[in-house]
Motif scaffolding. Structure first.
Motif, short mmCIF file in Angstrom:
data_model
loop_
_atom_site.label_atom_id
_atom_site.label_comp_id
_atom_site.label_asym_id
_atom_site.label_seq_id
_atom_site.Cartn_x
_atom_site.Cartn_y
_atom_site.Cartn_z
N THR A 212 0.58 5.50 0.45
CA THR A 212 -0.19 6.61 0.87
C THR A 212 0.41 7.92 0.32
O THR A 212 1.42 8.15 0.38
N GLU B 205 7.02 -1.04 7.20
CA GLU B 205 6.50 0.20 6.73
C GLU B 205 7.77 1.01 6.42
O GLU B 205 9.05 0.75 6.85
N TYR C 207 5.86 10.23 0.25
CA TYR C 207 4.90 9.01 0.44
C TYR C 207 5.29 8.21 1.72
O TYR C 207 6.45 8.30 2.17
N SER D 284 0.76 -1.00 0.16
CA SER D 284 -0.15 -0.08 0.04
C SER D 284 0.77 1.20 0.03
O SER D 284 1.71 1.39 0.55
N GLU E 183 -4.85 9.76 0.34
CA GLU E 183 -5.13 8.66 -0.83
C GLU E 183 -4.28 7.51 -0.55
O GLU E 183 -2.89 7.73 -0.41
N THR E 184 -4.79 6.37 -0.88
CA THR E 184 -3.95 5.03 -0.75
C THR E 184 -4.12 4.35 -1.93
O THR E 184 -5.31 4.05 -2.44
N THR F 6 -3.30 0.61 -3.55
CA THR F 6 -2.76 -0.83 -3.09
C THR F 6 -2.55 -1.87 -4.63
O THR F 6 -3.26 -1.72 -5.41
N SER G 129 3.54 0.48 2.91
CA SER G 129 3.50 -0.57 3.82
C SER G 129 3.43 -1.92 3.22
O SER G 129 2.76 -1.97 2.08
#
Length: 271
Positions: free
Chosen positions: A208, A248, A235, A206, A213-214, A216, A238
């Motif tokens: 972010t 992370e 950014y 993922s 906003e994320t 995936t 994870s």
């Protein structure tokens, strides 16, 4: 009004447009629009090449780059008597009126004007105005093998123009060369299990964005992940996979495309 459309997803870097320009203009005069282009030192249509990322995750961007035939040309703002904008939108430097006016070269923010030392004139892409006058396509467009370079009336390309971009600087020049599918920047990496010395397929990655906003994605069958068409900024990343402790990475500053390298995931309790 005429426009050029450049679809970056179709451009394969064959340099055909650049060669076509040489073929049409080197050794050929097309009055009243142009005197011959020198064999070396000038590329009225040039392909700019840029590497993105770091080994082994590298992509190459090829960008056809002619005169932008701006609605408000900086070159003619600087030297108004040097040329004119045709009714169809093509910007022409008059070969007779640009003699000795070397300052016009520096006036172009796109570096699309060249100085011919032998003739002592400034020269650039004419949009092959002599061919357009005959109802034909500019030679670079005609020889584009993939359809990535197109030319025609603005109304014909209205839907594409609505989602296209123009090249900076956008300081009032209003260029009429529109780019589709610009690659922008990417983030990439690899996920693996150091205990088993194997890549991890299907790990959830993922990303972010600065605004929260994320996005995936999942690692592929090489353990790789890619996030494409990103803007510069900070950014947060994870990574999770079943049976492994998550990892992370914070504070990723993206100014150029970046290979983040490998991410080893450990199983809980593993040393």
């Amino acid at each position: 009004m005429k426009v050029f459309i450049v679809d970056m997803e179709r451009c394969n870097g064959c340099y055909g447009c650049q060669i076509a320009c040489k073929d049409e203009h080197v050794g050929n005069a097309w009055p009243p629009y142009a005197l011959p282009q020198p064999n070396t030192g000038q590329f009225w249509m040039r392909v700019k090449e840029k590497d993105h990322g770091q080994v082994p995750k590298v992509t190459v961007e090829y960008t056809p780059w002619p005169c932008m035939h701006c609605d408000k040309p900086a070159c003619l703002e600087a030297v108004p008597e040097a040329g004119y904008k045709r009714e169809d939108g093509l910007v022409i430097l008059d070969p007779e009126k640009v003699k000795g006016r070397k300052e016009i070269v520096e006036a172009c923010p796109y570096q699309a004007i060249f100085w011919n030392e032998e003739l002592a004139i400034a020269q650039k892409c004419t949009g092959c105005a002599h061919l357009v006058d005959a109802g034909k396509l500019p030679h670079c467009v005609d020889l584009c093998a993939t359809g990535g370079l197109r030319f025609g009336e603005e109304e014909e390309f209205a839907q594409e123009i609505a989602r296209a971009e123009t090249m900076l600087p956008a300081s009032g020049c209003r260029p009429r060369v529109y780019y589709l599918n610009l690659p922008k920047l990417f983030l990439a990496g690899e996920v693996w299990d150091p205990q088993a010395n194997e890549i991890i397929e299907g790990a959830t990655v993922s990303l972010t964005f600065p605004d929260g906003e994320t996005l995936t994605t999942e690692t592929d069958d090489f353990g790789d992940f890619w996030f494409r068409k990103l803007e510069a900024g900070m950014y947060f990343l994870s990574i999770e996979a079943e049976g492994y402790a998550p990892v992370e990475k914070t504070g990723i500053r993206l100014n150029e495309s970046l290979n983040l390298g490998d991410f080893p995931l450990k199983k809980p309790g593993a040393l």
